[in-house]
Each structure stands twice: as structure tokens, then as C-alpha cells.
Write a protein that holds these residues in place. Structure first.
Motif, PDB file in Angstrom:
ATOM      1  N   GLN A 176       0.591  -0.721  -0.020  1.00 10.07           N
ATOM      2  CA  GLN A 176      -0.092   0.156  -0.180  1.00 10.07           C
ATOM      3  C   GLN A 176       0.644   1.679   0.177  1.00 10.07           C
ATOM      4  O   GLN A 176       0.060   2.730  -0.747  1.00 10.07           O
ATOM      5  N   SER A 177       2.132   1.262   0.225  1.00 13.70           N
ATOM      6  CA  SER A 177       2.958   2.252   0.547  1.00 13.70           C
ATOM      7  C   SER A 177       4.371   2.139   0.149  1.00 13.70           C
ATOM      8  O   SER A 177       4.738   0.893  -0.024  1.00 13.70           O
TER       9      SER A 177
ATOM     10  N   PRO B  68       1.889   6.765  -0.033  1.00 17.95           N
ATOM     11  CA  PRO B  68       0.704   5.821  -0.533  1.00 17.95           C
ATOM     12  C   PRO B  68       0.898   5.211  -1.571  1.00 17.95           C
ATOM     13  O   PRO B  68       1.148   6.437  -2.585  1.00 17.95           O
ATOM     14  N   ARG B  69       0.852   4.178  -2.228  1.00 19.89           N
ATOM     15  CA  ARG B  69       0.655   4.037  -4.056  1.00 19.89           C
ATOM     16  C   ARG B  69       0.000   5.328  -4.700  1.00 19.89           C
ATOM     17  O   ARG B  69       0.249   5.445  -5.941  1.00 19.89           O
TER      18      ARG B  69
END
Length: 161
Positions: free
Chosen positions: A79-80, A139-140
Motif C-alpha cells: 500500500q506504500s 501511499p500508492r
């Protein structure tokens, strides 16, 4: 002086706990400048434009981990991406028989976790704090937005620049 927010702590992978992040908050100017400073120290991001760095700085969230805390576990969804600002992070490969092998350490200025993030793959390793550590979690959506706009970054990540 900027006091970074804290994160709920984790235990070992065997305990099955993961870091839990607080919701995103708006950064003040000092926090934004601090994030920009850390991002500008990352070799991979050296050629990213100021607007691109600003996007990452504004989206980035400060995370603190105690020695032994895990940022993510092997097999977790990505996610990150992370930038190490203080301390160090052990990148650990877990074997089928339960053994752990530390394959590298990430230190100040290192960016990691971006490959699984970009390729929408589960984490291929675990990442745990080898010492008290502070880092930016990017974050993505923000990371991908910058990749979409920064061809030089894409080339550097692909090893063709």
C-alpha cells in the motif's frame, strides 16, 4: 520544531500483528519542508521535479517504529513505499520452514517497497525496524501519480537512465 505523529506498535510476524496507521492529516509548512528534505536525500528521486516532490511530500506520512516492530510482513498487500529517515530497516525473507534470513538493511535515504507497489504484488519480504526508526510512508496513489508524470523516474527505476 516538527513532532511527527506516532503509529500503533507491532509485534513479531509470528504474533500476526501489523502496523496500524492513523488517518491522513494536513501538513503544516514546517512538516512539508521536513518531508521535502528527506525526499531530496533519496538518490532515486534526485531528478524528480519540484511539483513531483511536493506531491510525495504532501502525501507522505511520518511513521516511527521501535526496534523489532514490523512495517509489513511477507505476503501483505503493498500500500506504500517507504523512505528511511532515521534508524535502519531489516529486509527479511521468511523460508517455508520458518527461518528468517536478513537479506539487506535499508538506511537513511533509502527508498524501498516500491516494486510491489508498482506491480500490485504482495510483499516478497518482511521489513522490520533493526533500531528505533523514522520514515515517510508514501501511499500508492501519490507514488503512481508521480510515476505517471516523471518519465526520468520511470527510466531510473527501470535501470535505463
Amino acid at each position: 520544531m516538527y513532532t511527527p505523529p506516532t503509529v500503533l506498535r507491532t509485534r513479531s510476524p509470528a504474533a500476526g500483528f501489523r502496523g496500524v496507521y492513523e488517518p491522513a492529516a494536513t501538513l503544516d509548512h514546517g512538516q512539508e519542508l521536513t518531508h521535502l528534505h528527506y525526499l531530496s536525500c533519496v538518490p532515486l528521486l534526485q531528478e524528480v521535479s519540484q511539483p513531483g516532490l511536493l506531491t510525495l511530500a504532501r502525501a507522505g506520512r511520518w511513521r516511527e517504529f521501535r526496534r523489532g516492530d514490523f512495517l509489513f510482513l511477507q505476503g501483505d498487500p503493498a500500500q506504500s513505499a517507504f523512505v528511511v529517515c532515521t534508524g535502519w530497516i531489516d529486509i527479511v525473507l521468511n523460508s517455508a520452514d520458518g527461518r528468517e534470513l536478513t537479506i539487506t538493511q535499508m538506511r537513511d535515504g533509502d527508498l524501498f517497497g516500491e516494486n510491489a507497489l508498482i506491480n500490485h504484488l504482495p510483499r516478497s519480504t518482511s521489513a522490520g525496524a533493526g533500531a528505533p526508526s523514522g520514515m515517510l510512508a508514501i501511499p500508492r496513489p501519490a507514488f503512481m501519480a508521480v510515476l505517471d508524470e516523471e518519465s526520468r523516474l520511470v527510466r531510473r527505476m527501470g535501470g535505463i537512465a
